[in-house]
Enzyme design. Sequence first.
Site, PDB file in Angstrom:
ATOM      1  N   CYS A  89       0.822  -1.213   0.000  1.00 17.98           N
ATOM      2  CA  CYS A  89       0.000   0.000   0.000  1.00 17.98           C
ATOM      3  C   CYS A  89       0.856   1.263   0.000  1.00 17.98           C
ATOM      4  O   CYS A  89       0.668   2.153  -0.819  1.00 17.98           O
ATOM      5  CB  CYS A  89      -0.923  -0.010   1.226  1.00 17.98           C
ATOM      6  N   CYS A 132      -1.567   1.655  -3.148  1.00 16.44           N
ATOM      7  CA  CYS A 132      -2.536   2.741  -2.974  1.00 16.44           C
ATOM      8  C   CYS A 132      -1.930   4.141  -2.940  1.00 16.44           C
ATOM      9  O   CYS A 132      -2.414   5.043  -3.623  1.00 16.44           O
ATOM     10  CB  CYS A 132      -3.318   2.573  -1.670  1.00 16.44           C
ATOM     11  N   LYS A 145       0.044   5.275  -6.089  1.00 19.29           N
ATOM     12  CA  LYS A 145      -0.958   5.254  -7.155  1.00 19.29           C
ATOM     13  C   LYS A 145      -1.850   6.494  -7.091  1.00 19.29           C
ATOM     14  O   LYS A 145      -2.106   7.146  -8.097  1.00 19.29           O
ATOM     15  CB  LYS A 145      -1.786   3.980  -7.035  1.00 19.29           C
ATOM     16  N   TYR A 197      -9.051  -3.391 -11.589  1.00 18.87           N
ATOM     17  CA  TYR A 197      -8.988  -1.977 -11.217  1.00 18.87           C
ATOM     18  C   TYR A 197      -7.603  -1.375 -11.418  1.00 18.87           C
ATOM     19  O   TYR A 197      -7.477  -0.209 -11.785  1.00 18.87           O
ATOM     20  CB  TYR A 197      -9.529  -1.756  -9.791  1.00 18.87           C
ATOM     21  N   GLU A 220      -7.089   1.899 -13.667  1.00 14.59           N
ATOM     22  CA  GLU A 220      -6.567   3.128 -13.046  1.00 14.59           C
ATOM     23  C   GLU A 220      -5.336   3.646 -13.787  1.00 14.59           C
ATOM     24  O   GLU A 220      -5.229   4.844 -14.076  1.00 14.59           O
ATOM     25  CB  GLU A 220      -6.218   2.851 -11.580  1.00 14.59           C
ATOM     26  N   HIS A 237     -27.168  20.789  -1.082  1.00  9.36           N
ATOM     27  CA  HIS A 237     -27.322  21.438  -2.379  1.00  9.36           C
ATOM     28  C   HIS A 237     -26.428  22.674  -2.491  1.00  9.36           C
ATOM     29  O   HIS A 237     -26.301  23.403  -1.518  1.00  9.36           O
ATOM     30  CB  HIS A 237     -28.788  21.876  -2.553  1.00  9.36           C
ATOM     31  N   GLU A 258     -26.286  14.797  -3.785  1.00  9.52           N
ATOM     32  CA  GLU A 258     -27.695  14.944  -3.401  1.00  9.52           C
ATOM     33  C   GLU A 258     -28.600  14.022  -4.223  1.00  9.52           C
ATOM     34  O   GLU A 258     -29.683  13.649  -3.785  1.00  9.52           O
ATOM     35  CB  GLU A 258     -28.164  16.388  -3.498  1.00  9.52           C
TER      36      GLU A 258
END
Length: 461
Positions: A45, A50, A53, A184, A188, A442, A447
């Site tokens: 990681c 992670c 990356k 993934y 990515e 908002h 939302e």
Amino acid sequence: MTERAYDFDLFVIGGGSGGVRAARIAAQAGAKVGLAEEYRMGGTCVIRGCVPKKFMVYTSKYGKEIRHSAGYGWSVGDVSYDHAKFAAGMRAEVDRLSAIYDRNLKSAGAEVFNDRAEFEDAHTLRLTGSGQTVTAGKILIATGGRPWRPSPEELPGVEHTITSNEVFEMETLPERMVIAGGGYIAVEFAHVFAGLGVEVCLVYRGETVLRGFDEDVRLAVHEGLKEAGVRVITKTVFTRIEMTDDGLCVKLENGHEVKADVVMMAVGRQANTDGLGCEKAGVRLGARGEVAVDDWSRTGAANIFAVGDVTDRVNLTPVAIREGHAFADTEFGGKPWKMDHTDIPTAVFSQPEVGTVGISESQARREHGEIDIYKTKFRPMKNMLNGDQTRTFMKLVVRASDQRVLGVHVVGDDAAEMIQMAGIAVKMGATKDDFDRTCAVHPSAAEELVTMRTKWLPEVV
Ligand code: FAD
């Protein structure tokens, strides 16, 4: 004082996400803990996963942001990008984090060995660098995984390729890049390099990328790759890679070939159990070389446990951390608990990114019968002024019988941030009515998650 039967109460093999967490918690609970790391503290990681990356994702997004800022009135002079400069900054941050892991572990009282550990028997490990032998009452295997690549017999020329390990070491950007894979990591990096101006081609054996994700998400990401300028070739695989005067030539099973300066294999990962000596300790391995464990991370040997990617359950950092934490609390902290592998929120840092929690529509239909679907696709407000045609996609998978939300799927900017919060609701068993009762924020894209009112009905042909 009674003499200890072993050098350590707990010895951890591997200084990655799972191993470091387990070692620290056990040490804080008063156990005498040792940990061996053969490469760099922090594991995949921090060192080559992670963290670097995500820095690459950030750097890649700047290009698009700069271009799109014109729609907001900005005019930016000459724009240039220096990958070596970025890479130096990224590596400095990785070094800093790795040092923190080391420091935190030592300050918790654990002893750290910069060495490779291998089993001699169920209580004995040999540190292969120093030749030293250590014994421990309990041993935790947290050796993680590594990129898998076919052998040169299976794929001639594979030695010319790189994996996600080497991608962080590139000092300059190639002009052309071919990436194999549809998971993934492949997706990515395809976006990262396309965003940095590299001509990217993604070759994937399946029909649509991101197997296992919700079908609409897969389609949205697949389309997103094309919109980002990535050439996507599906339903074929590499047959050989040749070095030519014009760089690398990748031959495909469908008879075509693609030229590239860099070829990256992102076709899966493999548990780090080779040469570990599991057989000497009575630790059983599964078909793919992963350590077989039960819900409590117990292996076939009574005193040996395994957490994280080496067990090949859900291969994500927060999962490895929680498995390590649960193990240490249970075995050393007097607080037994086990990792719950359901409803794990997760992200794919494609551009735009994916955030998902719970199950896909097809899985819901298979396992829960009648399902209500709510979905929406819209151009987010930010893109109205900047010319960006990228759309945001959102979907709720709801069990018809009790209106429980079984899955939330988002493809759009900040989807990872959104899904962390939606994950709490799904984990708590929220219903569609709970979503409806929640007041919107908002103006935001998120939302839409609480304002979808109309059930989606399949078009009748
Ligand atoms: P690791 O972190 O791999 O640590 C294992 C450690 O054990 C390594 O440091 C290794 O050197 C050491 N070791 C191995 N054998 C021995 C031995 N015999 N003796 C001593 N030391 C040994 N996850 C996410 O959640 N989000 C992401 O965005 C994400 N992105 C990723 C991107 C990439 C490119 C990759 C490759 C992975 C990504 N992951 C991501 C997955 C994540 O990195 C892993 O799930 C996580 O690191 C697993 O932790 P671990 O402790 O099981 O193993």
